[in-house]
Motif scaffolding. Structure first.
Motif, PDB file in Angstrom:
ATOM      1  N   UNK A   9      11.494  14.545  -5.298  1.00  0.00           N
ATOM      2  CA  UNK A   9      11.373  14.235  -3.868  1.00  0.00           C
ATOM      3  C   UNK A   9      10.189  13.308  -3.604  1.00  0.00           C
ATOM      4  N   UNK A  10       9.054  13.600  -4.248  1.00  0.00           N
ATOM      5  CA  UNK A  10       7.851  12.784  -4.047  1.00  0.00           C
ATOM      6  C   UNK A  10       8.027  11.387  -4.632  1.00  0.00           C
ATOM      7  N   UNK A  13      10.190   9.467  -2.216  1.00  0.00           N
ATOM      8  CA  UNK A  13       9.436   9.083  -1.015  1.00  0.00           C
ATOM      9  C   UNK A  13       8.506   7.916  -1.331  1.00  0.00           C
ATOM     10  N   UNK A  16      10.455   4.725  -1.529  1.00  0.00           N
ATOM     11  CA  UNK A  16      10.808   4.284  -0.173  1.00  0.00           C
ATOM     12  C   UNK A  16       9.622   3.597   0.502  1.00  0.00           C
ATOM     13  N   UNK A  17       8.423   4.178   0.361  1.00  0.00           N
ATOM     14  CA  UNK A  17       7.222   3.574   0.966  1.00  0.00           C
ATOM     15  C   UNK A  17       6.910   2.225   0.327  1.00  0.00           C
ATOM     16  N   UNK A  20       9.375  -0.413   1.574  1.00  0.00           N
ATOM     17  CA  UNK A  20       9.070  -0.771   2.965  1.00  0.00           C
ATOM     18  C   UNK A  20       7.856  -1.693   3.022  1.00  0.00           C
ATOM     19  N   UNK A  28       5.730 -10.768   6.751  1.00  0.00           N
ATOM     20  CA  UNK A  28       4.466 -11.331   7.236  1.00  0.00           C
ATOM     21  C   UNK A  28       4.239 -12.741   6.699  1.00  0.00           C
ATOM     22  N   UNK A  31       6.372 -14.982   8.710  1.00  0.00           N
ATOM     23  CA  UNK A  31       5.868 -15.114  10.077  1.00  0.00           C
ATOM     24  C   UNK A  31       4.643 -16.023  10.136  1.00  0.00           C
ATOM     25  N   UNK A  32       3.706 -15.826   9.213  1.00  0.00           N
ATOM     26  CA  UNK A  32       2.492 -16.640   9.230  1.00  0.00           C
ATOM     27  C   UNK A  32       2.815 -18.096   8.892  1.00  0.00           C
ATOM     28  N   UNK A  34       5.672 -19.539   9.706  1.00  0.00           N
ATOM     29  CA  UNK A  34       6.290 -20.056  10.937  1.00  0.00           C
ATOM     30  C   UNK A  34       5.226 -20.357  11.996  1.00  0.00           C
ATOM     31  N   UNK A  35       4.215 -19.469  12.128  1.00  0.00           N
ATOM     32  CA  UNK A  35       3.153 -19.699  13.117  1.00  0.00           C
ATOM     33  C   UNK A  35       2.369 -20.962  12.781  1.00  0.00           C
ATOM     34  N   UNK A  38       4.413 -23.906  13.811  1.00  0.00           N
ATOM     35  CA  UNK A  38       4.498 -24.039  15.277  1.00  0.00           C
ATOM     36  C   UNK A  38       3.173 -24.503  15.878  1.00  0.00           C
ATOM     37  N   UNK A  39       2.069 -23.911  15.419  1.00  0.00           N
ATOM     38  CA  UNK A  39       0.777 -24.213  16.033  1.00  0.00           C
ATOM     39  C   UNK A  39       0.163 -25.524  15.538  1.00  0.00           C
TER      40      UNK A  39
END
Lengths: 49, 312
Positions: A9-10, A13, A16-17, A20, A28, A31-32, A34-35, A38-39
């Motif tokens: 189980x551990x 888990x 999974x962490x 993620x 990220x 996103x950075x 893309x920023x 854009x900027x």
């Protein structure tokens, strides 16, 4: 040296962490990127040599 | 079970069994969805433009900041969450995630969300987000919640900031319009939570949280619910009166507000000691509909004005 033996189980888990966290980090990066585009955009190439 | 035993029961296991979903649950996703929605509407209503990518990042940062304050709330309140049916299955009382990990998670996300908003959008909105997190985690959770029956009246400000932050993301300012958006949620919060507190008063009593029904009784709570429902209904039509929403919006807001007052009146009529509390449950459910509908009406009105050329 004593080692902690994880239960199934551990281990599940932790996997999974980890997945993620990997997804969050990848998003990220995108996103950075893309920023930045854009900027700053093509101006990022316009700098003194 | 004493408080000491509760804390012992929450002692850290050697290795967590919480997976990614449990960490996500620490962010209070349902509250976060309301934050995303109201912040987006604040951004939409604000005069000016924001690049869609930056708008998306702003919403994401606001959502993560709100989630971080939820995690800090769960870290601090773990001892009482275990005593209440509504919160007993949260990751800490369920033994999935340790308090230490929750604190670290909440702090890291708080700093990160504020920094991202500041660097990518502007520092006014980042400052407002930081203040919101501080207000919810420290002023509400650590101070007001366990000390006064007016906890959620003042604490409601934390939930009311998101549209103001959304507005500030676009305009880099705070204006009277964004304060009106703030006041709609601020005035809506007491009736919403006191309706819940009426039919969950046993829970709050067990946990020692001084909610109004436990401290001042059902009658006082019902009176206050009607008062705040009236104030909410008035604040709902203010955008039309001030001219930053159209007359159709004004009509819709008046109807939604009248229904809110009606449901609060039915709750007021409910006999003291009512076991089922059906009117209070209906009021709680309607309050969620009200907030969603009023902000949706603002959005539709704004888009119609923008694309049809005139305020309808």
């Amino acid at each position: 040296m004593d080692q902690v033996e994880l239960t199934e189980q551990q281990k599940k888990a932790r996997r999974s962490r980890s997945v993620a966290l990997a997804i969050v980090l990848a998003v990220l990066v995108l996103l950075f990127y893309a920023v930045t585009i854009v900027k700053i955009g093509p101006e990022i190439l316009n700098r003194p040599m | 079970m004493t408080m000491t035993n509760d804390h012992e029961a929450l002692a850290a296991p050697a290795m967590m069994e919480g997976d990614a979903r449990d960490f996500f649950a620490l962010l209070k996703p349902r509250v976060m969805s309301l934050v995303v929605f109201t912040a987006f509407i604040g951004m939409l209503l604000a005069p000016g433009e924001i690049h869609p990518v930056l708008g998306f990042i702003a919403i994401l940062a606001i959502a993560v900041g709100a989630g971080a304050s939820g995690a800090l709330n769960m870290w601090y309140d773990a001892d009482i969450d275990i005593l209440m049916s509504r919160t007993a299955k949260r990751p800490i009382p369920a033994g999935k995630i340790t308090r230490e990990a929750t604190l670290a998670f909440g702090l890291v996300l708080s700093v990160f969300s504020v920094a991202v908003l500041g660097v990518t959008i502007n520092w006014l909105s980042a400052g407002l987000l930081a203040f919101t997190i501080f207000f919810y985690a420290v002023v509400y959770t650590m101070w007001l919640k366990r000390s006064t029956p007016h906890n959620i009246v003042i604490g409601g400000a934390a939930g009311a900031f998101p549209p103001m932050i959304g507005w500030a993301c676009v305009t880099n300012s705070i204006s009277i319009e964004s304060i009106v958006l703030f006041s709609i949620i601020f005035l809506w919060t007491p009736a919403h939570f006191w309706a819940l507190a009426l039919f969950k008063s046993g829970d709050y009593g067990r946990a020692g949280v001084p909610m109004l029904p436990n401290v001042s009784g059902e009658r006082t709570t019902k009176n206050q619910i009607v008062l705040y429902a009236v104030l909410t209904a008035i604040s709902g039509v203010v955008p039309a009166l001030m001219g930053f929403a159209g007359i159709v919006y004004g009509g819709v807001a008046a109807a939604l507000g009248a229904a809110f007052i009606w449901y609060s009146f039915k709750t007021w009529q409910m006999p003291d000691g009512d076991e089922k509390m059906i009117p209070a449950k209906k009021l709680f459910a309607y309050s969620l509909v009200y907030l969603f509908a009023i902000f949706m009406a603002l959005a539709v009105d704004n888009l119609a004005a923008r694309y049809l050329g005139a305020v309808i």
